[in-house]
Structures are given as C-alpha cells and as structure tokens.
Design a protein around this motif. Structure first.
Motif, PDB file in Angstrom:
ATOM      1  N   GLN A   1      36.982   1.753  40.892  1.00 23.49           N
ATOM      2  CA  GLN A   1      36.530   3.087  41.296  1.00 23.49           C
ATOM      3  C   GLN A   1      37.648   3.896  41.927  1.00 23.49           C
ATOM      4  O   GLN A   1      37.706   5.107  41.798  1.00 23.49           O
TER       5      GLN A   1
ATOM      6  N   VAL B   1      32.914  13.019  43.414  1.00 20.79           N
ATOM      7  CA  VAL B   1      33.170  11.780  42.686  1.00 20.79           C
ATOM      8  C   VAL B   1      33.687  12.090  41.288  1.00 20.79           C
ATOM      9  O   VAL B   1      34.666  11.508  40.825  1.00 20.79           O
TER      10      VAL B   1
ATOM     11  N   VAL C   1      36.994  11.491  45.645  1.00 24.25           N
ATOM     12  CA  VAL C   1      36.596  10.299  46.391  1.00 24.25           C
ATOM     13  C   VAL C   1      35.946   9.314  45.429  1.00 24.25           C
ATOM     14  O   VAL C   1      35.582   9.664  44.313  1.00 24.25           O
ATOM     15  N   SER C   2      35.838   8.081  45.892  1.00 27.25           N
ATOM     16  CA  SER C   2      35.217   7.068  45.043  1.00 27.25           C
ATOM     17  C   SER C   2      33.742   6.943  45.413  1.00 27.25           C
ATOM     18  O   SER C   2      33.341   7.252  46.529  1.00 27.25           O
ATOM     19  N   PRO C   3      32.934   6.479  44.483  1.00 27.87           N
ATOM     20  CA  PRO C   3      31.494   6.350  44.751  1.00 27.87           C
ATOM     21  C   PRO C   3      31.220   5.450  45.960  1.00 27.87           C
ATOM     22  O   PRO C   3      30.286   5.719  46.712  1.00 27.87           O
TER      23      PRO C   3
ATOM     24  N   ALA D   1      34.916  -3.437  35.720  1.00 29.81           N
ATOM     25  CA  ALA D   1      33.790  -2.809  36.384  1.00 29.81           C
ATOM     26  C   ALA D   1      33.442  -1.542  35.648  1.00 29.81           C
ATOM     27  O   ALA D   1      34.300  -0.907  35.052  1.00 29.81           O
ATOM     28  N   SER D   2      32.181  -1.166  35.731  1.00 31.36           N
ATOM     29  CA  SER D   2      31.810   0.101  35.142  1.00 31.36           C
ATOM     30  C   SER D   2      32.463   1.196  35.972  1.00 31.36           C
ATOM     31  O   SER D   2      32.241   1.286  37.169  1.00 31.36           O
ATOM     32  N   GLY D   3      33.297   1.960  35.324  1.00 35.26           N
ATOM     33  CA  GLY D   3      34.055   2.986  36.042  1.00 35.26           C
ATOM     34  C   GLY D   3      33.184   4.166  36.400  1.00 35.26           C
ATOM     35  O   GLY D   3      31.962   4.062  36.437  1.00 35.26           O
ATOM     36  N   GLN D   4      33.830   5.295  36.652  1.00 37.23           N
ATOM     37  CA  GLN D   4      33.065   6.438  37.108  1.00 37.23           C
ATOM     38  C   GLN D   4      32.220   7.054  36.009  1.00 37.23           C
ATOM     39  O   GLN D   4      31.260   7.733  36.268  1.00 37.23           O
TER      40      GLN D   4
END
Lengths: 537, 403, 370
Positions: A352, A402, A407-409, B60-63
């Motif tokens: 992320q 996001v 920023v990251s989640p 990982a599933s990204g954004q």
C-alpha cells in the motif's frame, strides 16, 4: 519559561491596576451614604449610569411620600414588578403621617421573594445591576431592594456535551439560581451549603460555592475559597476563566478541575466530598478536587449494572490509550520495528505504501492534521453547513487522498480508529489532552521508535504523578496506591460493595452504603412460587 | 541552570536530525527476504546464497484492488566466502536493504549439508534481526536455489507454501518434523543428541517451475513436496530416513500428531486402515548389565478410517485384535527407525541426553564414545494403542450387498 | 535532605523494582547452567543477612541516611570521606546501570543508533523525575510496578501457551556441586542485586512508618528474589542450558521464542518495555541516592541544584566506563565485586555496625549512671 514570567512581571508593574470593583471609594464613607433627598439620589444614579437607556425610573407616591422605583429593563421580571410592587403600592392609600412609610413599603412588598434594606451606594448598584428593583423614598437615607431577577432566560434543556443513555436529561443553564436549584432538588439536605461571592472587577459575576457540610473536608473548602478570593480579573465570562485561575499547575495539558453540565454528576460529586463552583452565565459547573481516574467515569456507569459499566469503562480506558498512541505505534512499527508486524500484514502495508511519496511520519502528520482541521471546522460552522463539511471531509480523507496516493489505506484506518477512540472519552478536557499529546508522541516515535514512545509515556507518567488537584495527588488512588479506594477506578463495584467515599478526598465521613445491602431473594421464595403454581393448576 | 538544561535538551534532540535517523527505515526501503537458500559455491567462492525477496505490489491487493501482474517473489543470487559477504554483495543487485526479520525458512542444499552446516548457522544465530523461529529444511538431491525459485499455487508466497506443507504433513502424515534454527542448534550442541532436518524434493523441471506458467495451470509442471528426514551427525548430513523410518523417528521423538497405519486383517492384505491421532511417547534410558538400555513406551489412540473386510467392529475381540495389530505396526516402524539411526551412528532420539539428565555421573564416562555406544545399544519397545471410534458408520455399506 | 515521606507500600514497590531491575536482564550466573537458580536463592539469603546489618545501623540513626550517620559513628572528617566514597559508589552504579541499559538496546533493537543518544534520553527522563522530588519517584514506581507485573503475567502465560517450557532442561540438578554454587553466589548473585540494598540506607529515613521497615524490605528482597528465580527457571526451561549459556540476554531470547496463533510473535517490544522500566528505576534510585548524599554532605539548600550536574556526570561516566561491551561485562563480573561491592556492601557496614554498637553501649552505660 523564566523569560516569560519576567516579562509578565514587568508589565504588571507598569500597569495601573484600576479598581472597578467599587464605584466609590470606601475610604470616604460620607460619599457612600444614600442621601435623604430622593430626587438627588435618582439623578445621581442616572448620571453615574450614563443615562443608560435600559434604566427605568418610575415615580411613585405612597400617601404623601414621594418616591421612585428603579430597575434595569430586561434583567428583571417585569410581570413580577407590576403585580407585586406597583400594584400593591398604588392601591393603598396612607393617610396618617404617623406611619413609618419605609416600614410600610417593606411590609407591603413582602410578596416578593427577598427584600433588603440598603444604606450604601455600592450595595445599591450591585442590587440594581443584578436585577433587583430599588425603591427610593423621600426622607429616608436608605433604599429598599426587592428581588425581581428575571427576564428572558434559556430554559432547562438536555445536555449537549455529556450524553447518557440512561439517567436524568436535564442540564445546567446560564442562570446561577436555576443551577443551584437543580442541585438543591437532588440533595434535600440542610447540609448542602451554598456560599456566594462576586468575582470580576467589571462584570461582578455571581459565583456560588457548593459543598456538603460534614462530608467535604474543611481544608479543601478553605483552599477553594482562598483561591477564589485571590482572583483579580475584570470579568468572568465562563467557568473556564475560573478553572484556569485556580488550577494548581498551569503547565499541563491535563485538566485538574472537572467540569460538567449535568446536575446529577455534580450532585454525586458533592456527595463524594468535592466542592462545586458555579459561575453565573456558564452552564458548566466546576468541581474540585479532580483526579485522573475521574475523567473516565461516565454518568451511565452508575445508572446501569456494575458488570456492564465496568466493561464499558475498561473499553474507555483502552480507547484513551489508542487515541494517545495509535498513530505513533503505526509510525514506530512501520519505520523502526518492521519485525513486529506479521509477515503478511507487513507485505500488505508495504504494497500500500509503495506509491506513497512521504515517509510514514509525514503521512501520519498530514492525515492527523487534516482530521483535526475537519473536526474544528465542523465544530465552528453553522449546523447546516457542518454536514457538508463532514461529507467533503469523508470523501477527502477516505477516498480521494488514497486514490491520489497521498496516503495509504492503512493510515486512513489508523486515523479513523484514533479519532473514534478519542470521542469515547467522556470528558472533553481529557480527550483534548490525548489529542495534543498524540502529536508529541508521534514526533518521539518518528525520532526513535518504541523507545521514544516509551520515553514519552514515562515523562507523561512522571508528570501525572507530580500533579496535585487542591492538595490531592492527581493519580490517586493509583499512585499513591490505595486498595480500599479501588471501588470506582477500573472496576465499578456493585453498589452493595461500593461502600466508601473516596478516602483521599473525604477523611472523616466515609460511609456511603450501609451494611447488608446485597440484594437477596426473599426467604422461602421458592416455596411460595411452588404454591402459586399449585393454585393455578 | 535552566538555560543549561534547555541547551542540553536541544543538543540531544537535534542529534538525530543532524545525523540522519539511524535505525529508521521505511517499509518501502526494505527488501523483505522470505527465504534464504544456501548452496555450496559453484564458482571460486565457498557459498552460493539465494534470497527470495517478496514483491509486495504483486502479492497484496494494491490500491486498485487485485494483485499485480508479475510473480509474487523475485530471487537474487550472490556468492561469497561467508554468508555475510554473500549477503552484502547481493545488494549490488537489489535496490533495497535486505531485511531478514521476516525470513521464515532457510533451505540448505544437500551437497552443502553433507559437507557441514556449522559455519552457516552462526550468522543467523547471532543476528538479532533473524527470527529464532525460522525453519530449516534441506533440498534433497537438489540445490537450494532450485527449491527457492519455484513458484507455487494455493499459497501465493512460496515460503508460506513450504511452512504450511510442513505443518500439514506433520499433522496428517507424521513423516517430517518442523525444526527451527534454535532447536537445530540446541540439538547440535547437546552432547547426547543429534538433529534431524526435513527434506524437500522438487518434482518436475526446475526451469519451468520458475515461470508464471507454473501457477497458471492446474497441473503445475514443477512441485515441491516434503520427503524424508535428513540425519545430521557432527554437523554433517550423513543420510536420509525415508517413509516408515521417518514415522518411527517421529514416534520416538514424541512429535506424532497423526498418521495412517494399514495392516492385513482376517487374511486379507491391507484390509484395515487406522489413523492414530493422540499419542504420547515415553522414553527412558536405564542400564542393563552396565550397558545403556532404552525403554520406549508409546501410548496412542486411533480411529478406524477404512475397512476392506467385513467384521463385527462391536466385537471386543476384534477390537483387541485391531489394537494389537496397530501396535505391532508402530512397533515395527520404531524398531526400524532405531536400527536405521544406529546404522548412521547418530543419536537422533536424544537417548544420550536422557542419560545425562538422569545419571550425570555415568554420562561422563560414556560421553566420549557415545556414538559407538548408541550404535550398539539395546532397547525395548512397548506400544499400547486404544481404539476410539469408527466414524459415523458401523459396518461398511457393502457388507449386506454381498450376501 | 528532602523531607519527602513515602508509604510502606511505595517502599516495597521500590525495593522490588530496584532488586529485579537489571538483574532480570543479565544477572543470571549462566556459568552454572541449569543450577543458576540455586545460586540466586543462595544470593538472596545472603542479601537478607546483609540487609539485617544495614537495618541495625538504621535503627541507631532512624533520621539519617548512610552518608549522615557515618559522620556520627567515626567522626566528622573520616565520616565525610567515607560518605563521599559512597556517593561516588552510587553514582558509579547509576552509570553502570545506564550503560547496561544502553548496551542492551544497541545490541538488540537499536543496532545502528549511538549509545550516547539512547542513554542521554533516559538520563534526561530520570533527571526530570528527580527534579520533581522523591515522592513523585515513589508514585511513578507504583505505576511502573503495576505495568511490569501485568506484563510479566502476560509474558508468563504466553510462554506457557506457546509450549516452550521444558522442565527436563533443569536436570540434572546440582551438577556443578555446592562448592561452586556458593562461590558464584558470593561473588556474583549476593552483591548484585541483593547487596545493592545498601542503597536503601539512603532512603529508609523517608519512610513514614519506620517500624515496618524491616518487614517491608525483607519481603521485598524475598519477592524479587523469587521473581528472579522464576525468570531464571523459565529461561533455562525454555532455552535449554546451551542457549542459556550463549545468550547475552537470556530473557530476550526467551521472549522472542514466543509464537502463538501465527501472529503473536516477535514480542521484543514487551521485553523492551520491561527494559525501560527496569533501567529507569534502577538508575533513578542510584542517581537519587547520589544526589541526596551530595546535597547532605556539601550542605546544598536544595537537591535540585545538584540533580542536573550529577546527571551529566553519570552520563559521561557511563560513556567512559568501558570501551566495549566485553570490557563492561568483564569489569562487572570480576573487578567490581571484589574491589567495590565487597568492601562497600559487606566490610564497611559491618565495621560501622561494630563501632556503632560499642558507642551506643557506652552511651547506655553512661545514661543510667548519670
């Protein structure tokens, strides 16, 4: 710090401390006495009040004696004046000269709440400006002041800050008398003593000091009185002024006085030996001494059963900790202690953060500050617009930031959890302390990870342990630890075991609950119910 | 005074800003090493080390939802005369700092294992970054890099795949042991005990296993599977225990969590299969005629899981027979395992350690010649197995059809 | 001398935290392998005996700290010299504690961070606490005590549920023989940590109920001794003798072996919280004793005047004590006990007690005569 105090000191010397408290100099007693000539008195009042538009002067004749009725429009109960003062005086005709007219008026207006005789100009101004009606009679060097306070006031409403699911729904208002009444209605004991004083050289704000004689310690009462009397300020706009002027230590972000808008809370605190300070014009009542643990006690805790309230209280303490160290834990874990994060989670966070250009600290700072701005804006904006702000905020924080890879989640989750956790602290003053210290801890975490957080928390612990609120150690009963006083700290004991008042506040009269209060099923109950069933069948 | 304190505090807190942040490293600056493979050097260096580094974006599933396109891991190779040298040299190819705190598996090539593993364990033991719970396995007949480079299905991360395979096989089949670095070193240093390390084999072609094709088909051309226990003596791999030898060893080490046992019944070959699921092994070493003597006592409960012959399973005599036959098979396996270990002169069961604990004086005498003493050691095995249940059916469904 | 008064509970908490302090981190006599815990118990017994000596001295002069009553016992100037030596001793031990703390952090978690930085942050925190006074220190101790115990219980259950305890690692018992165990306990476990109770001669005058001093301190010593023993047994049972012997910080190795449900692992942080609390209390109490002693000896008006310079002194000493960890440990194991601990913890107090007894007997004889 030292420079600051020096500067303050210098200014104090230069400042001329005007004494507005007394309009007239008490050192010249002859000026203070009310004259016999009523018209001279009236014109003097008019002059000294600058012919203010809200001053109402009515001429009255009682028999052969001329007089004047004075009051300030708007702060008096107009209906009361016309019914009880004007009508009663106008109807009667006094023929005899022998009658003491002054005494007669006093007797006639007895229908009013309180009647006082005033001989002194200062008292006259005080009475007039706080809503009393003044009657001046020709030939008497004294005046009658009748209690006619009233006017447009806010009625008792529901609390807006400290909500409770269960429990009374009334809240304090801006009127001192209403507020004392709300407490008096709850504690019908002659031992509930109300002392009053005026603070504020210009504003002359009424302050009431409430305590229960015999429970509250004399030392604490004396200390509170002394500190209140020491206050020298032009005006008191809210009890917040008083709070800041009577605190033991000002360089702290933790509240050392408790404020509430709930009369039930104040009443129960009075019963725990605390002293309440009510300021006219403020719906928030202060109670002292305030302790750290007290800020995690919500009114609901006592209205619902102990098992539920205990678990909810523990939840509150945990959420306080989350609100305090949430973002700093995130910073420390992602920039210093990656080994702590479970592998899969570490990979997920790394993925992320792959596109986020900022280091974790900056990311956290951006989000936290954005959130604080939103919160502040939501607070200040008119209610209708506030909603719009929160929608925009939710979109900005939740999604757009996001998607724009700012920023990251995970960070969004951290910030939201922190924010929500912060709202669960029952008293705003403590929540705001956590809010402020959170940023300090974030800096420490960014500097040196968990070590920094620990150092921060340690300094906080030392600081908390060094605080006192009106002589009582702030961290009592945790430090100094006292076993019997744990009845209302982490676990709220059931009322039958919740026997004592806090002993570090109350020394003599500590018994709260009598013996054998534990509810039991009535004897032979099973027997009875069996019989009932038999009868039914 | 106060100014002095203030200045001091300012200096202290400006140090990290001036000096850069020492231990600070962003997650995105780290290359999370999931697995390390160590082989004997093919070139002029002593070791070839391979690092399996995760590519977070692809796992990982990204954004934008959903995993990335590329493979979940990437493998880097490096060589050096010491592990540290290889690790540091690898950074020439890797854009990020190698980070070992998430390394959960170390694969040792068989060739290197046969030459000795003492030297390679020290850096992992010493570095605080390395987890002590990292699992060690040996690449049987292959180089570690082959195993490390394989892409796997079901679990996106190959290292998860290894660990989970080890765990599930340990729980269901009992033919391997999950051993971490700490236990390995503990066993090596303990004078009366030798370690065993699980082996992994590669089935299929190593080349195809590295391409995405390996995870895009239902029948992957290359697969890794657990196979055998490597016996270590004196820090060197001396041989392998296979199949039922392994099971015997697992029984003896009291690590049996579940397995299957089949035997002939009523004259029919392999007619009954039972699955022991609870077991406890008690080993004590005594002295008989001045020589060490091992008493092995195994208690186990089993279920009946398959029957190919019709008999009355409610008959106590039959049950007794079932129990006895199960015990016999276990006993045979254990015996075979001990014999196999004695052949290698490697006390993998820790008999020596037991003497040390119960009889430290005798141990001092035996210590120096323990390998030979172990090879000659006599033992007695007792197995008690208890029948518990037969699933939700009594007789097999075909029992009445045949009549 | 500060007039602060602390309660019996607070004293007990301070004794326990102080004794456990860094001893839980590196006080194990690892060379005894699985018998280490016996040496700890033996050391504890010795510590109790030593404390009785200190307690007798305290009974003669209940209002004075050690640096105060040496003057009364052996005269003004010799007493001042001895008092000064004790102050240096306390300051030195504070520095050693600080260094232990710094070494531990740089060796395990903050591998790339300069030790000076880590130590100076801690000493600043402690200076802040001491500035606030001894009462605050005692209260902070209570909070930390609760925190440490909660963590210890959590850690204990995590270790048990992770299935790490192998009690067979404790066998064979007494392999090293009584002789060696006794030697080690006199050289190692009695002076550190139990003999360090000498420090409480500086603190006992602060106690509000002085009759309880004996019970509180002895039960504190015993409780901390038992805790250290339990920790030692857990370490051996978890790590096995070999790893126990090789680990520089056995407790860290034990904690990092915890692995539960596949996500509770790498709990080094739990360990670090303990390290922080232990380091804080240990250094703070030594530091305070040094400050209080200096204030009394050189007749400063206020201990606050001494606090900050003493902090700097301790920090600098901690930096200069040893050039590396090996040297630091070697000093701690072989030089300090013989040349510092034994004379100052055993010989001097016993001597002082002897003189004090003779003097007081004379006084008592004189008193009825007069």
């Amino acid at each position: 710090m030292s420079i600051l105090t020096k500067m303050l000191k210098k200014k104090q010397v230069q400042r001329k401390n005007d004494n507005y408290r007394q309009k007239l100099d008490p050192s010249k007693p002859e000026e203070l006495v009310i004259q016999k000539d009523y018209s001279a008195n009236v014109s003097r009042i008019e002059e000294e009040l600058g012919h203010s538009a809200d001053l109402v002067i009515r001429q009255i004749n009682i028999g052969i004696v001329n007089g004047a009725l004075l009051f300030i429009d708007g702060i008096v109960d107009g209906k009361g004046i016309s019914e009880f003062v004007v009508e009663t005086l106008m109807d009667k005709q006094i023929s005899s000269r022998e009658v003491d007219v002054f005494q007669y008026v006093m007797d006639q207006t007895v229908a009013l709440g309180s009647i006082k005789t005033i001989t002194n100009w200062n008292d006259l101004y005080n009475a007039l400006l706080s809503g009393c009606t003044i009657i001046l009679l020709n030939g008497y060097n004294k005046a009658i002041s009748g209690e006619t306070r009233g006017g447009e006031l806010r009625s008792i409403a529901e609390p807006t800050q400290q909500l409770a699911i269960r429990g009374p729904k009334d809240a304090f208002t801006e009127t001192l008398r209403t507020n004392t009444a709300l407490i008096r209605r709850r504690i019908k004991s002659p031992n509930l003593w109300v002392e009053s004083m005026k603070i504020g050289k210009v504003s002359q704000t009424d302050i009431a000091l409430l305590y229960i004689k015999g429970i509250a310690e004399e030392e604490i009462i004396q200390e509170v009185k002394e500190r209140l009397q020491r206050i020298d300020i032009d005006a008191i706009m809210d009890s917040g002024y008083i709070e800041q002027l009577i605190e033991e230590q000002t360089f702290t972000s933790f509240p050392t006085t408790y404020h509430t808008e709930r009369p039930d809370v104040v009443s129960s605190q009075l019963l725990e030996g605390r002293v309440a300070i009510i300021a006219d014009g403020s719906p928030f009542v202060l109670t002292v001494p305030a302790l750290f643990v007290q800020f995690f006690q919500a009114p609901d805790d006592y209205y619902s059963r102990f098992d539920l309230s205990t678990s909810v209280r523990l939840l509150r303490i945990i959420s306080f900790l989350i609100a305090l160290i949430g973002p700093s834990l995130y910073i420390a874990a992602t920039t210093f202690h990656q080994e702590m994060i479970p592998t899969t989670l570490a990979i997920a966070i790394a993925a992320q953060r792959e596109n986020v250009p900022f280091p974790a600290f900056v990311e956290a700072l951006i989000m936290e500050v954005t959130f604080e701005i939103l919160r502040e804006a939501g607070l200040r904006l008119p209610r209708a617009v506030g909603q719009a702000v929160s929608i925009v905020g939710a979109l900005v924080i939740g999604q757009a930031a996001v998607q724009a890879s700012i920023v990251s989640p995970v960070m969004v989750i951290v910030v939201s959890i922190t924010a929500i956790a912060n709202f669960s602290t029952p008293v705003f003053a403590m929540a705001i302390a956590a809010r402020l210290l959170r940023f300090a801890l974030m800096v420490m975490a960014a500097l040196i990870g968990f070590y920094g957080i620990m150092v921060g928390l340690m300094i906080m612990a030392i600081h908390l342990c060094s605080l006192r609120s009106f002589g009582v150690p702030y961290m009592a009963p945790l430090a100094p630890f006292s076993g019997p006083n744990q009845q209302d700290v982490f676990i709220r004991y059931p009322f039958w075991a919740f026997k004592d008042r806090p002993k570090f506040i109350v020394k003599g009269n500590v018994v709260r609950t009598g013996e054998n209060q534990k509810p039991k099923p009535p004897k032979q109950s099973s027997h009875k119910s069996d019989k009932l069933e038999e009868n039914e069948s | 005074m106060k100014k002095l304190v203030l200045v001091f505090i300012l200096i202290i807190f400006s140090i990290p800003i001036l000096g850069g942040c020492w231990n600070q490293r962003e997650l995105t600056d780290l290359a999370l090493v999931l697995a390390v493979g160590i082989d004997k050097g093919e070139g002029d260096k002593k070791y070839d080390v391979t690092f399996q580094v995760v590519v977070p974006g692809n796992v990982a599933s990204g954004q934008n939802g959903g995993g990335g396109q590329g493979p979940p891991v990437v493998v880097y190779e490096s060589s050096g005369d010491s592990i540290t040298e290889a690790s540091r040299k690898a950074t020439k190819k890797i854009p990020r700092r190698l980070y070992y705190a998430h390394t959960s598996i170390v694969v040792i090539g068989e060739e290197l294992a046969r030459e000795g593993i003492y030297n390679i364990l020290d850096p992992m033991d010493r570095d605080p970054e390395f987890r002590t719970t990292t699992v060690v396995i040996i690449a049987k007949d292959k180089r570690a890099e082959d195993i490390i480079s394989i892409l796997t299905n079901l679990d996106k991360l190959p290292m998860n795949r290894f660990i989970k395979t080890l765990e599930s096989a340990e729980a269901m089949l009992g033919e391997n042991i999950k051993l971490n670095i700490d236990d390995l070193i503990g066993a090596i240093t303990s004078p009366g005990k030798e370690p065993v390390i699980s082996g992994f084999v590669l089935e299929g072609s190593p080349e195809k296993g590295t391409s995405p094709q390996n995870i895009s088909t239902t029948r992957p051309p290359a697969m890794v599977s657990v196979d055998g226990l490597g016996v270590i003596r004196g820090g060197k791999l001396v041989g392998w225990l296979n199949n039922f030898h392994v099971r015997g060893a697992v029984w003896l080490l009291n690590k049996m969590k579940g397995t299957e046992i089949k035997f002939d019944f009523e004259g029919k070959k392999d007619a009954v299969t039972t699955t022991p699921y609870l077991s406890d092994t008690d080993v004590s070493v005594t002295f008989k005629n001045g020589k060490p003597f091992a008493n092995v006592d195994i208690d186990t409960a089993f279920k009946l899981s398959e029957m190919d012959t019709d008999f009355d399973i409610e008959d106590p005599h039959k049950i007794e027979e079932l129990e006895k036959k199960t015990s016999d098979v276990i006993k045979k396996e254990v015996e075979a395992a001990i014999k196999e270990a004695q052949k290698y002169k490697a006390d993998i069961f820790g008999f020596g350690e037991r003497i040390h604990k119960s009889n430290p004086k005798r141990w001092k005498e035996l210590k120096d010649d323990w390998d030979n003493q172990f090879a000659k050691m006599d033992y007695k095995i007792q197995v008690h197995s208890y029948y518990r249940e037969s699933g939700v059916r009594g007789k097999p469904f075909w029992s009445d059809m045949n009549k | 001398m500060e007039t602060a008064k602390i309660s019996g509970k607070q004293l007990f908490v301070l004794v326990v935290l102080f004794e456990m302090g860094t001893a839980l981190l590196e006080g194990f006599p690892v060379q005894l392998k699985q018998d280490a815990w016996i040496a700890i118990l033996a050391g504890m017994a010795g510590g109790v005996l030593l404390f009785l000596v200190y307690y007798r001295l305290f009974l003669y002069y209940p209002d004075l700290p050690l640096t105060g009553y040496v003057e009364k016992i052996i005269g003004k100037w010799p007493g001042r010299v001895i008092g000064f030596i004790y102050i240096i001793y306390f300051a030195y031990l504070a520095a050693r504690g600080l260094r232990d703390f710094g070494e531990l952090l740089t060796a395990t978690i903050y591998t790339n961070t300069p030790i000076f930085f880590l130590m100076s942050i801690l000493i600043l925190t402690i200076t802040y606490a001491i500035q606030k006074g001894f009462e605050v220190l005692a209260r902070v101790g209570e909070i930390f005590f609760a925190a440490v115990y909660m963590m210890a219980v959590i850690g204990f259950f995590l270790i048990i549920f992770s299935g790490l305890i192998h009690l067979e690692n404790l066998k064979p018992v007494l392999e090293s023989g009584w002789r060696q165990i006794m030697e080690v306990s006199i050289r190692q476990t009695m002076p550190f940590p139990f003999g360090e109770m000498i420090l409480f001669t500086m603190i006992l005058p602060h106690l509000n109920d002085q009759k309880k001093a004996k019970m509180i301190c002895i039960s504190g010593i015993v409780l901390s001794g038992i805790n250290i023993t339990i920790a030692c047994i857990i370490n051996i049972a978890t790590l096995g003798t070999d790893l126990f012997l090789r680990s520089q910080y056995p407790l860290l190795s034990t904690v990092s072996k915890i692995q539960l449900f596949n996500f509770i692992e790498r709990l080094d942080v739990l360990f670090m919280i303990y390290v922080m609390v232990a380091g804080f209390i240990k250094v703070a109490i030594f530091y305070y004793a040094a400050v209080a002693g200096t204030t009394g000896l050189f007749k400063f008006k206020n201990h606050r005047q001494v606090t900050f310079p003493m902090g700097i002194l301790i920090l600098v000493t901690a930096m200069m004590i040893a050039s590396n960890f090996a040297e630091h440990i070697k000093e701690g194991l072989y030089i300090i006990p013989v040349y510092m601990h034994w004379p100052l913890q055993i010989y001097f107090p016993c001597l002082l007690l002897g003189i004090a007894m003779i003097r007081n007997r004379k006084k008592q004889k004189k008193a009825p005569a007069a």
